[in-house]
Design a protein around this motif. Structure first.
Motif, short mmCIF file in Angstrom:
data_model
loop_
_atom_site.label_atom_id
_atom_site.label_comp_id
_atom_site.label_asym_id
_atom_site.label_seq_id
_atom_site.Cartn_x
_atom_site.Cartn_y
_atom_site.Cartn_z
N LEU A 38 37.50 -10.45 -30.55
CA LEU A 38 37.74 -9.14 -29.31
C LEU A 38 38.44 -8.12 -29.88
O LEU A 38 38.17 -6.90 -29.46
CB LEU A 38 38.03 -9.88 -28.16
CG LEU A 38 37.20 -10.67 -27.25
CD1 LEU A 38 37.90 -11.48 -26.04
CD2 LEU A 38 36.17 -9.81 -26.74
N ALA A 39 39.49 -8.35 -30.59
CA ALA A 39 40.45 -7.35 -30.90
C ALA A 39 39.51 -6.47 -32.16
O ALA A 39 40.00 -5.34 -32.13
CB ALA A 39 41.66 -7.77 -31.86
N SER A 61 37.68 -14.84 -18.80
CA SER A 61 37.98 -13.74 -17.95
C SER A 61 38.60 -12.63 -18.57
O SER A 61 39.56 -12.78 -19.41
CB SER A 61 38.81 -14.46 -16.62
OG SER A 61 37.97 -15.34 -16.21
N ILE A 62 38.30 -11.40 -18.20
CA ILE A 62 38.88 -10.09 -18.47
C ILE A 62 39.42 -9.26 -17.34
O ILE A 62 38.52 -8.97 -16.58
CB ILE A 62 38.26 -9.26 -19.46
CG1 ILE A 62 37.69 -10.13 -20.57
CG2 ILE A 62 38.92 -8.13 -19.94
CD1 ILE A 62 36.91 -9.44 -21.61
N LEU A 63 40.60 -9.40 -16.93
CA LEU A 63 41.23 -8.44 -15.82
C LEU A 63 41.32 -7.18 -16.30
O LEU A 63 41.99 -6.63 -17.50
CB LEU A 63 42.43 -9.12 -15.28
CG LEU A 63 42.66 -10.57 -15.38
CD1 LEU A 63 43.97 -10.91 -14.55
CD2 LEU A 63 41.56 -11.01 -14.19
N GLY A 99 32.90 -6.52 -23.19
CA GLY A 99 32.64 -7.77 -22.69
C GLY A 99 31.30 -8.07 -22.80
O GLY A 99 30.85 -9.22 -23.50
N GLN A 100 30.07 -7.33 -22.40
CA GLN A 100 28.87 -7.67 -22.24
C GLN A 100 28.38 -7.54 -23.79
O GLN A 100 27.73 -8.47 -24.09
CB GLN A 100 28.13 -6.45 -21.52
CG GLN A 100 28.34 -6.56 -19.97
CD GLN A 100 27.91 -5.69 -19.16
OE1 GLN A 100 27.22 -4.62 -19.74
NE2 GLN A 100 28.09 -5.35 -17.99
N GLY A 101 28.83 -6.73 -24.64
CA GLY A 101 28.50 -6.84 -25.94
C GLY A 101 28.94 -7.95 -26.75
O GLY A 101 28.01 -8.61 -27.58
N VAL A 109 34.42 -10.05 -16.22
CA VAL A 109 35.16 -8.77 -16.15
C VAL A 109 35.34 -8.72 -14.60
O VAL A 109 34.50 -8.59 -13.71
CB VAL A 109 34.56 -7.71 -16.73
CG1 VAL A 109 35.40 -6.43 -16.68
CG2 VAL A 109 34.23 -7.75 -18.21
N LEU A 110 36.90 -8.67 -14.26
CA LEU A 110 37.28 -8.51 -12.89
C LEU A 110 37.94 -7.28 -12.86
O LEU A 110 39.10 -7.04 -13.30
CB LEU A 110 38.27 -9.67 -12.61
CG LEU A 110 37.65 -11.11 -12.83
CD1 LEU A 110 38.62 -12.27 -12.61
CD2 LEU A 110 36.36 -11.46 -12.02
#
Length: 401
Positions: free
Chosen positions: A77-78, A127-129, A145-147, A194-195
């Protein structure tokens, strides 16, 4: 006198006036500097500030899995360059507190059973806030996030089984003993949720309109103070005030006090229109917003004093105010994501009081943050106020002694 003679005479007079204006411009160093400085400043500031490719969003991590898989996924992710891992947290409450204070723009949460679910084929859930008060940042987080979800799902696809599990071939009565969620390979092996916080609809007006409070105050407070003092100097009434027993510092503070009330009236007008016309929610305390606006108003008025000390006319005061207003608007994060700007532009932006006031007003209005959680932003504005007042006091003493 012939037509030719009249024309030549007119051209000579026009040339004489034009030559006089050129000589006056050459003597007026301030105007000459603005002729070169304004287009150069516009080009540099616009070139660096206008960047909608959001990268390196300050991100916190809540890793309840603490497994090799979570560390691997975090590294990937980074590597997308959308997230910049700044800190590790213990729970979501701390993440929400940092989101309120605009310290971070996102928080990645790994569940405790991440690796077990992956090994049993029950699907990965991450989860990603994200702080959706800035729709551009929220959209960048959602796209990242979708990618990443599609990429990870494609890599896991070869390991999925297309054969029905033995649990599905059991009679319904026996199948129930496997629980509501049997140990099956899911059709959706990866899910990244993603929230969005504070602005789930990602409406641009919710982000822009509260920021207009700071932009309007920057323009009006500084310009009103600068023009008022320059006007008094042009009418030779400022020297009469200096001749009284009032000290210069007392005179300057007395000059800006009435405008503090004017500034709060402008804040109230903008907020009322924001609610009525744009349906902007006000989640925080108006008292906290008033307390946070007070040092910013004083800082802008002090900057107006600095401008008035350097300007010799109202026109020059307007031009010099524009020199400060343009970088403030573009490098503060009002229109474009602050984290998308290069590091040198961010360093300059951190010196501007509008940058910190935007965090205050958006934190209070959109996130319901208390002024106590925004004290670093207040301290930065107070530091600018102290420097501006010091420069204004020294400038007036040098000019009037």
């Amino acid at each position: 006198m012939t037509f030719r003679e009249r024309t030549l005479g007119s051209l000579r007079r026009i040339g004489a006036v034009a030559l006089k204006e050129f000589r006056q411009l050459r003597r007026d160093r301030l105007t000459l500097g603005m002729i070169v400085g304004i287009p150069s400043l516009q080009l540099i500031v616009f070139g660096y500030a206008i960047n909608l490719d959001v990268r390196h969003i300050p991100t916190a991590v809540i890793d309840r899995s603490e497994s090799a898989l979570s560390r691997k996924l975090l590294g990937e992710l980074a590597a997308t360059q959308t997230f910049r891992i700044d800190r590790y947290l213990r729970d979501e409450r701390e993440a929400v507190r940092l989101l309120e204070a605009s310290v971070i723009g996102a928080a990645i949460v790994f569940p405790p059973d991440l690796e077990r679910r992956a090994l049993r084929g029950r699907g990965l859930e991450i989860s990603i806030l994200t702080d959706a008060s800035n729709p551009t940042v929220a959209s960048a987080v959602a796209l990242a996030g979708q990618g990443f979800e599609r990429s990870l799902a494609a890599r896991m696809a070869p390991f999925q089984s297309t054969e029905p599990s033995a649990a599905l071939r059991l009679p319904p009565a026996d199948r129930a003993r496997f629980g509501p969620e049997s140990e099956l390979v899911r059709a959706e092996p990866v899910r990244i949720e993603v929230l969005p916080f504070y602005n789930p609809e990602r409406r641009t007006a919710v982000f822009i309109v509260p920021g207009l409070v700071g932009v309007i105050l920057t323009m009006t407070m500084m310009l009103m103070t600068a023009l008022a003092l320059v006007r008094e100097r042009e009418r030779e009434t400022f020297e009469l005030l200096i001749a009284t027993p009032v000290r210069r510092s007392e005179l300057m503070v007395g000059k800006i006090l009435p405008y503090l009330l004017v500034g709060h009236v402008q804040v109230a007008i903008v907020l009322v229109l924001a609610v009525v016309l744009f349906d902007v929610p006000i989640r925080g305390s108006l008292l906290d917003l008033g307390v946070g606006a007070l040092p910013f108003l004083a800082a802008m008025l002090a900057m107006g004093l600095v401008v008035s000390a350097a300007a010799r006319s109202q026109f020059q005061a307007t031009q010099m105010s524009f020199f400060f207003f343009l970088p403030s608007m573009l490098l503060s994060g009002f229109m474009f994501p602050f984290d998308a700007m290069p590091r040198p532009a961010q360093w300059i932006g951190e010196l501007l009081p509008l940058t910190h006031f935007l965090r205050i007003v958006r934190g209070v209005v959109l996130k319901g943050a208390a002024i106590g959680s925004l004290l670093p932003e207040v301290a930065a504005i107070l530091a600018f106020l102290a420097v501006a007042l010091g420069v204004a006091t020294l400038s007036f003493r040098k000019q009037l002694t």
